[in-house]
Design an enzyme around this catalytic site. Structure first.
Site, PDB file in Angstrom:
ATOM      1  N   GLU A   1      29.187  45.163  17.252  1.00  0.00           N
ATOM      2  CA  GLU A   1      30.403  45.876  16.880  1.00  0.00           C
ATOM      3  C   GLU A   1      31.581  44.916  16.890  1.00  0.00           C
ATOM      4  OE1 GLU A   1      29.947  50.537  18.145  1.00  0.00           O
ATOM      5  OE2 GLU A   1      30.999  49.212  19.533  1.00  0.00           O
ATOM      6  N   CYS A   2      32.320  44.861  15.791  1.00  0.00           N
ATOM      7  CA  CYS A   2      33.544  44.070  15.672  1.00  0.00           C
ATOM      8  C   CYS A   2      33.275  42.610  16.055  1.00  0.00           C
ATOM      9  CB  CYS A   2      34.663  44.689  16.497  1.00  0.00           C
ATOM     10  SG  CYS A   2      36.308  44.150  15.971  1.00  0.00           S
ATOM     11  N   GLY A   3      33.683  42.156  17.240  1.00  0.00           N
ATOM     12  CA  GLY A   3      33.405  40.784  17.626  1.00  0.00           C
ATOM     13  C   GLY A   3      31.929  40.459  17.601  1.00  0.00           C
TER      14      GLY A   3
ATOM     15  N   ILE B   1      30.919  39.857  14.077  1.00  0.00           N
ATOM     16  CA  ILE B   1      31.346  38.526  13.642  1.00  0.00           C
ATOM     17  C   ILE B   1      30.337  37.463  14.071  1.00  0.00           C
ATOM     18  CG2 ILE B   1      33.098  36.739  14.060  1.00  0.00           C
ATOM     19  CD1 ILE B   1      35.173  39.035  14.167  1.00  0.00           C
TER      20      ILE B   1
ATOM     21  N   THR C   1      28.791  46.280  12.413  1.00  0.00           N
ATOM     22  CA  THR C   1      29.945  46.909  11.780  1.00  0.00           C
ATOM     23  C   THR C   1      31.219  46.357  12.412  1.00  0.00           C
ATOM     24  OG1 THR C   1      30.231  48.708  13.368  1.00  0.00           O
ATOM     25  CG2 THR C   1      28.624  49.058  11.621  1.00  0.00           C
TER      26      THR C   1
END
Length: 440
Positions: free
Chosen positions: A328-330, A333, A429
């Site tokens: 999720e998010c970080g 990435i 995501t």
């Protein structure tokens, strides 16, 4: 349940809600009061400060993302074992998305649903008697929301305090505190809000200073007297996201700092075991686990260390061959091919998904998200609808060729298109899942 509760809110962001909330929490804890805290809305950074001040973990309470039954259960959990529960509001008191009454994500939704009074923090810098008009407007805007008292923040002098306090008190609303303008009471910020609690070497000293400020400038007895009995369903289900596995490898270190507390506790309540590991310490996900979760955080601040964590990267790749990995998010990435930091230096990431991101070309992505899942995965079955929140400055510099993870809409239902990525057992995501959508 015997806890008494109130909500600290303000007319706008930046008025001093967090400072006043932490001052109250620290001062009451120093008195020996069993004080607990919760945070309105999806912001996750404030919870760690609350925990440091109270010695107990808290919860987010989000009227848009959470079905009402989940809100009720979480409020009951937040108040369990407490003498006083203080809920820190989000943005301005009535700010939220346009939507169904009571489901707008506004602090006022919680005040109305649970009949909790508001302690309104007013930033009076740059004004004096005009503050009374602000208070009057907030006190009369919604009959279901009651302003129990006011704390004047950033007061310039004793004369300034007297001018404002007299006109506010004339409204019949007590002034319960007046905090002077002082830079030492402010908490440092970065682009996603406050610098995280764990990054403050002097956090105990800051909390002590805030406690002293509350003891000197706020009528703590009046604040406690204004609180009312908390009435909500105690116990019950605290998460509407099923556990993604029986033993969940959860990345947890300075690069991976955030997962919603109600999610983790819900997994545990459903029988899952949480096994933390540290990518920054070059640890792979433990082989004994059947799922790996890479939460949000600040990987851009540790990109070089993550790029050099060979054991973590190879171990994660091996894990993903047979078991689900979700970011999720970080975390999303880090699952990509590469990360460009704020200085423009590129760092290779795990390459389990094909996208690449940059913080050298910053763009704010902020808001509620409703996702219809396009496949079975760690946050739900194909076709399920999950509500969550997105807040980051990363830019996709290469989208990759992976299949999308979900169809996304914003908080008002406007379509945003396909989002996220999936490849084999790996998915990710930019949005943080909060709860499955529901109406009851």
């Amino acid at each position: 349940m015997t806890a008494r509760g109130l909500i600290v809110s303000a007319p706008r962001s930046g008025a001093g809600k967090t400072t006043v909330t932490l001052a109250l929490l620290a001062a009451l804890a120093r008195r020996g009061t069993a004080v607990r805290a919760a945070k309105a809305g999806p912001d996750y950074i404030d919870l760690a400060f609350h925990a440091a001040a109270t010695g107990a973990n808290g919860y987010n309470l989000d009227s848009w993302a959470m079905p009402p039954a989940l809100l009720d259960a979480l409020l009951g959990e937040a108040a369990r074992g407490a003498d006083v529960l203080i809920i820190e509001g989000v943005m301005g008191l009535f700010d939220g998305v346009a939507g169904a009454p009571g489901r707008r994500g506004a602090t006022a939704d919680l005040a109305a649903r649970f009949a909790l009074p508001i302690l309104l923090v007013i930033d009076v810098s740059g004004q004096s008697q005009s503050a009374a008009a602000v208070v009057r407007g907030f006190a009369t805007h919604d009959p279901a929301v009651r302003i129990a008292g006011v704390v004047l923040n950033r007061v310039g002098s004793e004369r300034h305090r007297e001018l404002v306090a007299q006109v506010v008190a004339a409204l019949g609303i007590p002034v319960m505190g007046a905090v002077p303008r002082h830079e030492k009471l402010a908490l440092p910020e970065r682009h996603l809000g406050l610098v995280q609690a764990g990054e403050h070497a002097d956090l105990a000293g800051r909390l002590d200073a805030l406690a002293q400020a509350a003891e000197r400038f706020i009528d703590l007895d009046a604040v406690i007297a204004a609180a009312v009995l908390v009435t909500a369903a105690a116990g019950g289900k605290v998460s509407s996201l099923r556990p993604p596995g029986g033993r969940i490898a959860l990345a947890r270190d300075a690069a991976f700092t955030f997962v919603y507390p109600h999610i983790v506790e819900g997994w545990r309540a459903a029988g899952a075991e949480i096994v933390p590991f540290s990518p920054l310490a070059d640890e792979p996900p433990p082989e004994s686990c059947d799922c790996c979760w890479l939460p949000g955080g600040y990987p851009e601040l540790h990109a070089g260390a993550l790029a050099g964590a060979a054991r973590f990267r190879s171990g994660l790749a091996g894990f993903a061959q047979t078991r689900p990995v979700h970011g999720e998010c970080g975390g999303f990435i880090v699952l990509g091919e590469g990360l460009e930091d704020a200085d423009g230096a590129r760092h290779g990431m795990t390459g389990l998904l094909g996208h690449a991101t940059s913080f050298a070309h910053r763009r704010l992505h902020l808001g509620y998200r409703e996702a219809r899942l396009l496949c079975d995965g760690p946050i739900g079955a194909a076709g399920a609808t999950v509500r969550g929140h997105e807040f980051h400055y990363a830019t996709l510099t290469a989208p990759g060729n992976d299949a999308p993870f979900s169809d996304l809409a914003d908080g008002q239902g406007r379509p945003l298109g396909a989002s996220g990525s999936r490849r084999g057992n790996v998915s990710g995501t930019f949005f943080h899942a909060i709860a499955h959508a529901g109406t009851a």
